[in-house]
Write an enzyme that holds these catalytic residues in place. Structure first.
Site, PDB file in Angstrom:
ATOM      1  N   GLY A 207       2.119  -8.558   7.940  1.00  0.00           N
ATOM      2  CA  GLY A 207       2.910  -8.773   6.731  1.00  0.00           C
ATOM      3  C   GLY A 207       3.173  -7.537   5.898  1.00  0.00           C
ATOM      4  N   TYR A 208       2.615  -6.401   6.258  1.00  0.00           N
ATOM      5  CA  TYR A 208       2.836  -5.189   5.465  1.00  0.00           C
ATOM      6  C   TYR A 208       4.291  -4.733   5.583  1.00  0.00           C
ATOM      7  CZ  TYR A 208      -2.238  -4.460   4.874  1.00  0.00           C
ATOM      8  OH  TYR A 208      -3.560  -4.587   4.539  1.00  0.00           O
ATOM      9  N   SER A 209       4.961  -4.732   4.448  1.00  0.00           N
ATOM     10  CA  SER A 209       6.360  -4.277   4.370  1.00  0.00           C
ATOM     11  C   SER A 209       7.225  -4.932   5.436  1.00  0.00           C
ATOM     12  CB  SER A 209       6.432  -2.751   4.474  1.00  0.00           C
ATOM     13  OG  SER A 209       5.801  -2.149   3.362  1.00  0.00           O
TER      14      SER A 209
ATOM     15  N   GLY B 260       6.691  -6.095   8.308  1.00  0.00           N
ATOM     16  CA  GLY B 260       6.521  -5.645   9.690  1.00  0.00           C
ATOM     17  C   GLY B 260       6.846  -4.191   9.930  1.00  0.00           C
TER      18      GLY B 260
END
Length: 335
Positions: A59-61, A63
């Site tokens: 979920g960081y940025s 993908g």
């Protein structure tokens, strides 16, 4: 650089881990994240320092953190020379079998690899049965998609129950715990950390420098991150009055030993048994500074002095229920 083993997995990692939440398309999660070329420079600097451990999440940025990290590593190093961790939970289906099987394939594709060294559940899932989650994770290990498993911020009893479920069914247990832990937040010393030590689970805490509040003499900084990071504000600013006194003690010891505050804060974590704290750097110089902590050795008196002023905090990290779908930024202070 020094190295250690993650649990009893046989996986050797550097005593520092690079947090890839700093990498990714700005505006998709945070405004201060680095573009591909900026990310590449920081990753290259980490490799030059002997750091081989990188932590990201699906979920960081949206993908793009995984994408930037994978692209950069492929340019600089062979796959077997680095240890890549990613996470699952902030996605549709949370930790259900279907979600885990879907999300691991997406993570591997974005990273450009056919296996993950460490797969971490990002939080405890209140909807999916523990047996379903642990069985699905075990299947990934059996399939060769994942080498070892980890968990992130949760309550001690939840982690213990998940470990027992794995043990009782002959499934792969967790080897690592990515929890919220630093000089300004020590609540996990009550239950979760003792459980991890009892079960030979390595600690790889996030927010090791309290979003910079343990790395500078002033509470806030004139940077884009300091001005726009609502999550860090929600984690730390409510206890500024008491915690800033601890930061000042870090500053005092840094001056005493002629080292940086970050090095004192990291040396304290190692002294407390942490295997590899996660450092979220936006510049290579911050990693250089962190790496210098290997030469800092705190005395018992130093440790007592750093810990003396700590006051109990509200829980920040573990959650009491699943957040609404689509929510990624927990603890954010939007005032």
């Amino acid at each position: 650089m020094q190295y250690t083993e993650i649990g009893k997995s046989g996986i050797k990692v550097s005593r520092l881990c690079v947090g890839a939440m700093s990498f990714g398309k700005a505006g998709t999660m945070h405004d201060w994240t680095l573009d591909p070329s900026q990310s590449d420079r920081v990753i290259a600097e980490a490799l030059d320092l002997g750091i081989n451990f990188f932590d990201t999440a699906n979920g960081y940025s949206a993908g793009t953190s995984e994408e930037y990290l994978g692209q950069s590593l492929k340019q600089h190093v062979s796959r077997d020379k680095v240890v890549i961790a990613s996470k699952v939970y902030f996605n549709p289906g949370r930790l259900s079998k279907a979600a885990i099987n879907r999300e691991i394939d997406g993570t591997l594709k974005r990273l450009g690899t056919d296996y993950l060294d460490l797969y971490i559940i990002h939080r405890f899932d209140y909807q999916t049965p523990i047996e379903e989650t642990m069985s699905a994770l075990n299947d990934l290990v059996k399939a060769g998609k994942v080498r070892a498993l980890g968990a992130s911020a949760m309550y001690g009893y939840q982690f213990y129950n998940m470990q027992l479920t794995a043990r009782d069914n002959g499934w792969t247990p967790f080897s690592a715990m990515e929890n919220h832990y630093n000089l300004l937040y020590r609540e996990d010393e009550r239950e979760l950390i003792p459980i991890c030590k009892q079960m030979n689970v390595s600690l790889m805490p996030y927010s090791a420098l309290a979003a910079g509040r343990l790395a500078r003499p002033t509470w806030n900084a004139d940077t884009l991150r300091s001005q726009t990071d609502l999550v860090a504000r929600g984690k730390y600013d409510h206890t500024k009055e008491s915690d800033s006194k601890i930061s000042q003690r870090v500053s005092e010891l840094a001056k005493k030993y002629n080292v940086s505050m970050a090095q004192i804060a990291i040396a304290w974590l190692w002294a407390k048994g942490v295997a590899s704290p996660i450092i979220g750097a936006t510049k290579g110089k911050y990693l250089q500074d962190a790496a210098g902590a290997v030469d800092v050795h705190l005395t018992d008196t130093d440790i007592d002095y750093l810990e003396e002023l700590y006051m109990p905090h509200k829980i920040v990290g573990a959650i009491d229920q699943n957040p609404p779908e689509g929510v990624m930024l927990l603890d954010a202070d939007k005032k």
